[in-house]
Design an enzyme around this catalytic site. Structure first.
Site, PDB file in Angstrom:
ATOM      1  N   GLU A 123       0.847  -1.202   0.000  1.00  0.00           N
ATOM      2  CA  GLU A 123       0.000   0.000   0.000  1.00  0.00           C
ATOM      3  C   GLU A 123       0.886   1.256   0.000  1.00  0.00           C
ATOM      4  O   GLU A 123       1.421   1.628  -1.031  1.00  0.00           O
ATOM      5  CB  GLU A 123      -0.990  -0.063   1.168  1.00  0.00           C
ATOM      6  CG  GLU A 123      -1.905  -1.287   1.028  1.00  0.00           C
ATOM      7  CD  GLU A 123      -2.998  -1.375   2.077  1.00  0.00           C
ATOM      8  OE1 GLU A 123      -3.581  -0.342   2.436  1.00  0.00           O
ATOM      9  OE2 GLU A 123      -3.288  -2.496   2.534  1.00  0.00           O
ATOM     10  N   MET A 124       1.126   1.846   1.160  1.00  0.00           N
ATOM     11  CA  MET A 124       1.935   3.062   1.167  1.00  0.00           C
ATOM     12  C   MET A 124       3.433   2.740   1.256  1.00  0.00           C
ATOM     13  O   MET A 124       4.276   3.601   0.959  1.00  0.00           O
ATOM     14  CB  MET A 124       1.471   3.983   2.296  1.00  0.00           C
ATOM     15  CG  MET A 124       0.017   4.441   2.055  1.00  0.00           C
ATOM     16  SD  MET A 124      -0.799   5.148   3.515  1.00  0.00           S
ATOM     17  CE  MET A 124      -0.385   6.881   3.297  1.00  0.00           C
TER      18      MET A 124
END
Lengths: 344, 344
Positions: A123-124
């Site tokens: 994700e991040m």
């Protein structure tokens, strides 16, 4: 007060409480009163903060876009380096009404949820250490933390507390259906009213109930017939380890469902028409007529509430102490090697 | 009116015009008066519209983020499928003051610019046909186009006209330096004042002038000494074909330069301190003292103006006529093949 007035008030009282105790399985959702505006503002800044990601490109709002119903409207999300997310991003709107967060409920609340994507490599792709160091590098953020928490320390707990406090304000009141529940008979169409009766009589409400029209329990996806998907997610079993929890997922909210396509944990279905028929089939063993489908969809669309009005935050600039983003692991075009080290 | 009053007004007039005709090379930048609010609102929706990209994930705001000075604050941008952009994204703030758009000026104005990224395979990766079809599929957008343009037709010209009309409102007035220019002596520090004098005396103003402190001309990057970079961009020669235009780029605006790091067309320099020294060296053949550098940076930071206050638009939902986003060319997890075809 005259005797007549007293009687009138007494009678009005009976009707009011009759309404209040009516056994509607869906409850009106109310706007949240903001009691900590500075923390909410800080949380909003962090929610829109792309520097919480390794790339400096992905923020909470990237997958929970407040311009589009709190979702990215993709089957599964785009993560760091364009990695494909494993499951459909649930909406952040009214998320505080969920009994737990993520499809499998592995985070107990919004604060616990917010910590996940920051350090999820898909994700991040960042770390809590670098994320907090990034925020702490900026004087404006430190001052904001001091104002909210009493001192300048930026910790992951404070950071996620602020984000989740902002998220708790993301409630969507005043939907046509809520207006109807509150007594405004013409707030929804005849079809929507019929759809609501069907929603109750067919048994949808047994899972989709409460203020968020969902989010109050876990349920097997494919209760009567199996749900066919190529998505490997197995739901609650990943949390509990119990075979009985295989394919058991959190029941999603149906608030703003018109906006939060594509549907189901695999994001495989793009229309409410198809989603309603699939649910009736595999969860309730029923086949809806075209008219019933249309009425059910009309009801669902009446659940779209007032969307949060968000003023985009202005984020403070990075400085020489701010870890640099690393959008590309190798950057052949830059004249300098890119690294996440501090600028000397 | 008494004779004395007349004289006072006459004298005041002399000072006012003296100020107005003072030969300051930097002009005050003023807030734009919105004359077409409905078109601006439509343009704002489209500016934040991720469905103008093939993936459904990238909007104009992705690379020109209005939370961070109208840039993505990356050396070069992230495009479709995480492709690396070829050049640093210029800020959209005050962009209408540029003599042309893009670093090489290949678009004559903001409307021409807005059409580019939508169909650039390395940026939004879509086509004008699919972008307009996407927007035209939604009744709310069609109604908005009808209100603004007289009928429901969604064309790429109207779409980019609306975006550019919104972008023209993205002006940042009221910077400390503007307040100083308007006569408020204490609006900027002693260092900033000294920096401004240096900025003029060293010759920076010969390129960085006008209301945007840049954007009025093209200039060779590496006028005195070559600029070393691995970025292959050669500037204006790509537009004019003239050898003399090799490494000639549009002079960027210095408004909000504190926010629009990293610097230069290759985004290779992260601090104003370094950028200032590099410019003095390769453009002017000068070496600044530490004190001069500090003063110049203090001046540049005083150019940060009021950032546009943007209320995030609420975008209308897709429907069965809306082309589906294609974030991943192959989606093994979805139960259905993903395509950009219309849903049958």
């Amino acid at each position: 007060m005259t005797k007549l007035t007293s009687i009138a008030i007494f009678i009005a009282g009976i009707f009011a409480s009759a309404h209040a105790i009516s056994a509607e399985p869906i409850e009106v959702i109310k706007a949240v009163k903001v009691t900590e505006p500075e923390k909410v503002e800080l949380g909003k800044m962090l929610f829109f903060e792309p520097r919480l990601s390794k790339s400096g490109y992905i923020s909470c709002n990237s997958c929970h876009n407040l311009a589009t119903g709190g979702v990215d409207a993709l089957p599964t999300s785009v993560g760091h380096n364009w990695q494909q997310g494993p499951i459909n991003s649930p909406t952040v709107l009214n998320a505080n009404y969920m009994l737990a967060q993520f499809w499998d409920g592995r985070a107990s609340d919004l604060q616990a949820q917010a910590a996940g994507p920051i350090e999820n490599p898909k994700e991040m792709g960042y770390s809590h250490a670098l994320a907090t160091q990034t925020i702490a590098s900026m004087p404006a953020y430190r001052a904001h933390f001091a104002k909210v928490y009493g001192d300048e320390n930026v910790t992951i707990d404070r950071l996620t507390d602020a984000i989740s406090t902002f998220e708790k304000t993301l409630v969507t009141p005043n939907s046509p259906f809520d207006q109807y529940l509150l007594g405004k008979q013409d707030a929804i169409s005849v079809d929507a009213k019929a759809g609501y009766q069907l929603f109750k009589s067919k048994g949808c409400v047994s899972c989709h109930n409460g203020p968020a029209v969902g989010g109050t329990m876990y349920m097997k996806m494919g209760l009567i017939k199996p749900f066919h998907t190529n998505n490997p997610a197995e739901g609650r079993i990943a949390v509990t380890g119990k075979e009985a929890d295989k394919f058991v997922f959190k029941v999603p909210t149906l608030r703003n469902i018109e906006l939060t396509y594509p549907y189901f944990h695999d994001g495989s279905v793009w229309t409410l028409e198809e989603a309603v028929n699939t649910m009736a089939d595999i969860q309730l063993g029923q086949k809806l007529s075209d008219k019933e489908n249309l009425e059910m969809v009309a009801f669902l669309v009446s659940l779209t509430g007032d969307q949060p009005q968000i003023t985009l935050p202005i984020l403070p600039p990075s400085n020489k102490n701010t870890p640099r983003p690393v959008p590309f692991s190798h950057d052949p075009m830059s004249s300098k090697p890119v690294s996440s080290e501090l600028l000397k």
